[in-house]
Design an enzyme around this catalytic site. Structure first.
Site, PDB file in Angstrom:
ATOM      1  N   GLY A 190       0.835  -1.206   0.000  1.00 48.12           N
ATOM      2  CA  GLY A 190       0.000   0.000   0.000  1.00 48.12           C
ATOM      3  C   GLY A 190       0.861   1.243   0.000  1.00 48.12           C
ATOM      4  CB  VAL A 194      -1.085   3.077   5.175  1.00 52.51           C
ATOM      5  CG1 VAL A 194      -1.706   1.919   5.920  1.00 52.51           C
ATOM      6  CG2 VAL A 194      -2.145   4.155   4.927  1.00 52.51           C
ATOM      7  N   GLY A 195       2.106   2.366   5.399  1.00 48.09           N
ATOM      8  CA  GLY A 195       3.163   1.388   5.677  1.00 48.09           C
ATOM      9  C   GLY A 195       3.922   1.732   6.956  1.00 48.09           C
ATOM     10  CD  GLU A 212       7.255  -5.463  -1.681  1.00 52.42           C
ATOM     11  OE1 GLU A 212       7.620  -4.483  -2.362  1.00 52.42           O
ATOM     12  OE2 GLU A 212       7.997  -6.424  -1.437  1.00 52.42           O
ATOM     13  CB  CYS A 246       3.079  -0.601  -6.893  1.00 58.08           C
ATOM     14  SG  CYS A 246       3.176  -2.242  -7.575  1.00 58.08           S
TER      15      CYS A 246
HETATM   16  N1  LIG Z   1       4.951  -1.919  -3.929  1.00 58.16           N
HETATM   17  C1  LIG Z   1       3.907  -2.659  -4.256  1.00 58.16           C
HETATM   18  O1  LIG Z   1       4.026  -3.843  -4.443  1.00 58.16           O
HETATM   19  C2  LIG Z   1       2.550  -2.010  -4.426  1.00 58.16           C
HETATM   20  C3  LIG Z   1       1.557  -2.689  -5.140  1.00 58.16           C
HETATM   21  C4  LIG Z   1       0.337  -2.068  -5.322  1.00 58.16           C
HETATM   22  C5  LIG Z   1       0.100  -0.807  -4.773  1.00 58.16           C
HETATM   23  N2  LIG Z   1       1.076  -0.189  -4.074  1.00 58.16           N
HETATM   24  C6  LIG Z   1       0.850   1.136  -3.492  1.00 58.16           C
HETATM   25  O2  LIG Z   1      -0.430   1.191  -2.873  1.00 58.16           O
HETATM   26  C7  LIG Z   1      -0.898   2.519  -2.898  1.00 58.16           C
HETATM   27  C8  LIG Z   1      -2.340   2.566  -3.381  1.00 58.16           C
HETATM   28  O3  LIG Z   1      -3.158   1.707  -2.656  1.00 58.16           O
HETATM   29  P1  LIG Z   1      -4.127   2.181  -1.477  1.00 58.16           P
HETATM   30  O4  LIG Z   1      -4.575   3.578  -1.746  1.00 58.16           O
HETATM   31  O5  LIG Z   1      -5.152   1.117  -1.260  1.00 58.16           O
HETATM   32  O6  LIG Z   1      -3.108   2.207  -0.251  1.00 58.16           O
HETATM   33  P2  LIG Z   1      -3.435   2.394   1.298  1.00 58.16           P
HETATM   34  O7  LIG Z   1      -2.116   2.434   1.977  1.00 58.16           O
HETATM   35  O8  LIG Z   1      -4.365   3.510   1.528  1.00 58.16           O
HETATM   36  O9  LIG Z   1      -4.241   1.064   1.700  1.00 58.16           O
HETATM   37  C9  LIG Z   1      -3.694  -0.224   1.565  1.00 58.16           C
HETATM   38  C10 LIG Z   1      -4.404  -1.171   2.513  1.00 58.16           C
HETATM   39  O10 LIG Z   1      -4.085  -0.809   3.860  1.00 58.16           O
HETATM   40  C11 LIG Z   1      -5.285  -0.749   4.645  1.00 58.16           C
HETATM   41  N3  LIG Z   1      -5.055   0.200   5.735  1.00 58.16           N
HETATM   42  C12 LIG Z   1      -5.329   1.537   5.776  1.00 58.16           C
HETATM   43  N4  LIG Z   1      -4.939   2.061   6.966  1.00 58.16           N
HETATM   44  C13 LIG Z   1      -4.399   1.042   7.675  1.00 58.16           C
HETATM   45  C14 LIG Z   1      -3.799   0.956   8.984  1.00 58.16           C
HETATM   46  N5  LIG Z   1      -3.675   2.014   9.785  1.00 58.16           N
HETATM   47  N6  LIG Z   1      -3.327  -0.254   9.384  1.00 58.16           N
HETATM   48  C15 LIG Z   1      -3.414  -1.336   8.575  1.00 58.16           C
HETATM   49  N7  LIG Z   1      -3.988  -1.307   7.350  1.00 58.16           N
HETATM   50  C16 LIG Z   1      -4.461  -0.138   6.899  1.00 58.16           C
HETATM   51  C17 LIG Z   1      -6.330  -0.338   3.633  1.00 58.16           C
HETATM   52  O11 LIG Z   1      -7.626  -0.626   4.126  1.00 58.16           O
HETATM   53  C18 LIG Z   1      -5.923  -1.152   2.424  1.00 58.16           C
HETATM   54  O12 LIG Z   1      -6.406  -2.485   2.518  1.00 58.16           O
HETATM   55  C19 LIG Z   1       0.024   3.280  -3.821  1.00 58.16           C
HETATM   56  O13 LIG Z   1       0.924   4.063  -3.073  1.00 58.16           O
HETATM   57  C20 LIG Z   1       0.768   2.178  -4.549  1.00 58.16           C
HETATM   58  O14 LIG Z   1       2.013   2.542  -5.039  1.00 58.16           O
HETATM   59  C21 LIG Z   1       2.293  -0.770  -3.885  1.00 58.16           C
END
Ligand SMILES: NC(=O)c1ccc[n+]([C@@H]2O[C@H](COP(=O)([O-])OP(=O)(O)OC[C@H]3O[C@@H](n4cnc5c(N)ncnc54)[C@H](O)[C@@H]3O)[C@@H](O)[C@H]2O)c1
Length: 503
Positions: A190, A194-195, A212, A246
C-alpha cells in the site's frame, strides 16, 4: 480449539506438515480454474477497479499464472533444506538451513489489482505451508467475495482445511486489527504513509513486516535507443490500468538527441487512446480511475505543474459521468522541473511526465532524485550501455529494454528501496520469506569425530585454557603457514602441559 488469525490451531499445524504433493495439487486446481475462467475473473476485476479487460488479463491473470507455474516448477526446490558450508573450525560438521512455515501470515493489500493482490500473497504463503488472512481494500472488497469462493472451492477439492485462507474486508481498523492480532508476519502492500503506521504497530509485538509501498519509476531512453521499441513500451508503462500501478513508469528521462522524436511519437499515440467504461461494450484503451479522491489528486498535481510552467501536450482533464465514473484523461506533460510536486510525489494515474537529459550522468542523477525506488527501465541499442546506467539506479528492480519484466520472471524478488519499502515478496527471496529459516548443525561422521569439550576447557578451567584457545585461533585463522604452525605448537604444548598437571 485455539484460534489465531481466525484459523484453528489444529488446521494451521496440519497444513504446516502437509506434503508438497498436496500443496502442488492445490495450486494446480487454482491454475486450472483461472485458465478456464479468465473472462469472468477479468470481468470482476474490471468492474471493481475500472481497468479494461485487456489490462486485467495482462496485469491480473497472466502474472498470477506465471507465479503459480513457477511455484509448481521450482518452489519445492527452494524450500527444501539447503546445505551450507560448515566453515573452517567446524570442518567436521554438516550445516544446513531448514525452511519452516511461519504459521499464520497476514496480508494487507490495496485495490489496484483486486484479483492479483489476493492471489499474490496467497500462492506463496500457502505453498510454503502457512495459513493466511488477507485484508482486502475497502475499495475492492466486492470482487474479493468471488475470488474467495474460488479459493474455498480449491481448498475443499484437495481436502485442505477450509479456514486456511480467510479474506476480510473493512477500513483501516480492520487492517490495524490484523497487524496486532497475533499473526506471525505481515505483508503490507500500500502507500508509504500507511506502511509506516503498520510498522509502528507491528513493532509493539515484534511482528516482522514486509513493506511494499509506492513507486515512481524512472524510464530512461538513451540517445541510441530504438524508439520503435521504447515508445510503445513507454505508453503501456504509463497508461496501463490508468497508471494505477505500484511499479508504474512515471518519469520518462529522454536524451535530448531523441527527445523531440520520442515526444512527438508518444503524443501521436496518446491522442488516439479511447477512454471509457471497461465493460461498456466497446473496446477501450483506458478505463476509469477507482477512487474519486485519487483522480482529483492527479488533477492537482498536473495543475500545480502547469502553474509552475509545465505544458500539457495531451489530456490534462478529469471527466466524470452521471454514473460517477472518474475518467482522468491520458496525459502527456513536458517542462516539468524538480521544484514541482509532480517531480517527487507519486501520481498513481495516467500521466506521462517527459523530461530531457544531456548525458548518462544527468539521467542517473535525475532518476535517483526521488524518494521512491521501486522499478526502473533503461533503453539503449547497446545492452552494455543500458546495464551501465541500470546498475547505478537506486531501485529494487531494473528492466533493460523493457518495462516491469522482472515481475514476469517469477524467480526474481519484487520490492523496492527508500520510500518504496523493504524486504521482498515473490521470487526465491519472497517464498523463503514465508518461512523461518532454521540453522541446523550436526556431526558429519559421528562415529569418527564429534565435539567433546577438551578437558582443559571444562569447568573449572585450568591455566592453559586461554593460551589453548589463542593457539586454536592462530592455527585455524592465521593468514600464513607460519602463523598456523605456531598456533598448532601452542595447542600441543597446552595439551602436554595440562596432561602433566593432571598427572
Ligand atoms: N509496492 C507494491 O508492491 C505495491 C503494489 C500495489 C500498490 N502499491 C501502493 O499502494 C498505494 C495505493 O493503494 P491504497 O490507496 O489502497 O493504499 P493504502 O495504503 O491507503 O491502503 C492499503 C491497505 O491498507 C489498509 N489500511 C489503511 N490504513 C491502515 C492501517 N492504519 N493499518 C493497517 N492497514 C491499513 C487499507 O484498508 C488497504 O487495505 C500506492 O501508493 C501504490 O504505489 C504498492
Amino acid at each position: 480449539m485455539t484460534k489465531r488469525g481466525g484459523q484453528s490451531h489444529h488446521h494451521v499445524q496440519a497444513w504446516k506438515k502437509s506434503p508438497f504433493r498436496k500443496r502442488k495439487q492445490l495450486l494446480k486446481v487454482l491454475q486450472q480454474y483461472i485458465i478456464e475462467h479468465q473472462d469472468e475473473i477479468c470481468r470482476e476485476a474490471s468492474r471493481d477497479s475500472g481497468k479494461p479487460m485487456v489490462d486485467a488479463a495482462f496485469g491480473e491473470v497472466m502474472v498470477t499464472c506465471e507465479k503459480i507455474a513457477w511455484l509448481l516448477r521450482e518452489g519445492e526446490r527452494y524450500l527444501k533444506p539447503e546445505r551450507r558450508s560448515p566453515g573452517v573450525m567446524m570442518f567436521y560438521k554438516s550445516a544446513r538451513v531448514e525452511y519452516h512455515p511461519l504459521g499464520v501470515v497476514g496480508a494487507i493489500v490495496p485495490w489496484n489489482y483486486p484479483f492479483h493482490n489476493v492471489f499474490n500473497p496467497l500462492t506463496a504463503a500457502i505453498f510454503a505451508g502457512n495459513a493466511l488472512v488477507i485484508k482486502v481494500s475497502e475499495h475492492a472488497s466486492w470482487s474479493s467475495r468471488y475470488y474467495g469462493r474460488i479459493i474455498s472451492a480449491a481448498l475443499s477439492a484437495v481436502g485442505a482445511p477450509q479456514d486456511l485462507v480467510q479474506i476480510v474486508t473493512g477500513y483501516s481498523e480492520a487492517g490495524s486489527a490484523l497487524v496486532t492480532g497475533g499473526v506471525d508476519k505481515v505483508i503490507f502492500v500500500g502507500s508509504t504513509g500507511v506502511g509506516k503506521a503498520v510498522m509502528r504497530a507491528a513493532a509493539l509485538s515484534l511482528t516482522p513486516v514486509v513493506l511494499e509501498l509506492g513507486g515512481k519509476d524512472a524510464f530512461i531512453v538513451c540517445e541510441d535507443a530504438d524508439l520503435s521499441q521504447a515508445v510503445p513500451t513507454a505508453l503501456r508503462g504509463a497508461f496501463q490500468s490508468c497508471g494505477q500501478n505500484c511499479a508504474g513508469a512515471e518519469r520518462f528521462i529522454v536524451h535530448r538527441k531523441v527527445y523531440d522524436r520520442f515526444v512527438s511519437s508518444a503524443v501521436e499515440v496518446a491522442k488516439q487512446l479511447r477512454q471509457g467504461h471497461a465493460l461498456g461494450g466497446r473496446p477501450v484503451d483506458c478505463g476509469a480511475m477507482c477512487m474519486p479522491g485519487l483522480a482529483e489528486k492527479v488533477g492537482q498535481l498536473v495543475e500545480d505543474a502547469v502553474h509552475g510552467g509545465a505544458k500539457v501536450l495531451v489530456g490534462g482533464e478529469l471527466l466524470t459521468d452521471e454514473a460517477g465514473g472518474q475518467f482522468y484523461a491520458p496525459t502527456v506533460l513536458v517542462g516539468v522541473r524538480p521544484s514541482m510536486r509532480i517531480w517527487k510525489e507519486e501520481v498513481f494515474g495516467p500521466v506521462m511526465v517527459i523530461v530531457e537529459c544531456g548525458s548518462d550522468d544527468e539521467a542517473v542523477s535525475m532518476a535517483n532524485d526521488c524518494p521512491f525506488g521501486l522499478g526502473s527501465a533503461v533503453f539503449s541499442r547497446s545492452p552494455a550501455h543500458a546495464r551501465s546506467i541500470g546498475t547505478r539506479l537506486e531501485a529494487g528492480m531494473t528492466s533493460i529494454n523493457d518495462f516491469a519484466t522482472t515481475y514476469m520472471c517469477q524467480s526474481l524478488p519484487f520490492g523496492g528501496v527508500k520510500d518504496s519499502g523493504f524486504d521482498r515478496f515473490a521470487g526465491i527471496e519472497g517464498l523463503r520469506g514465508m518461512c523461518t529459516p532454521k540453522a541446523v548443525c550436526e556431526d558429519r561422521f559421528p562415529w569418527l569425530m564429534r565435539t567433546d569439550i577438551p578437558p582443559l576447557l571444562q569447568y573449572p578451567v585450568g591455566d592453559s585454557a586461554f593460551p589453548f584457545v589463542c593457539g586454536l585461533i592462530s592455527m585455524f585463522y592465521g593468514l600464513s603457514l607460519r602463523e598456523n604452525f605456531r598456533g598448532l605448537c601452542s595447542v600441543i604444548s597446552c595439551f602436554i602441559g595440562s596432561k602433566k598437571v593432571s598427572r
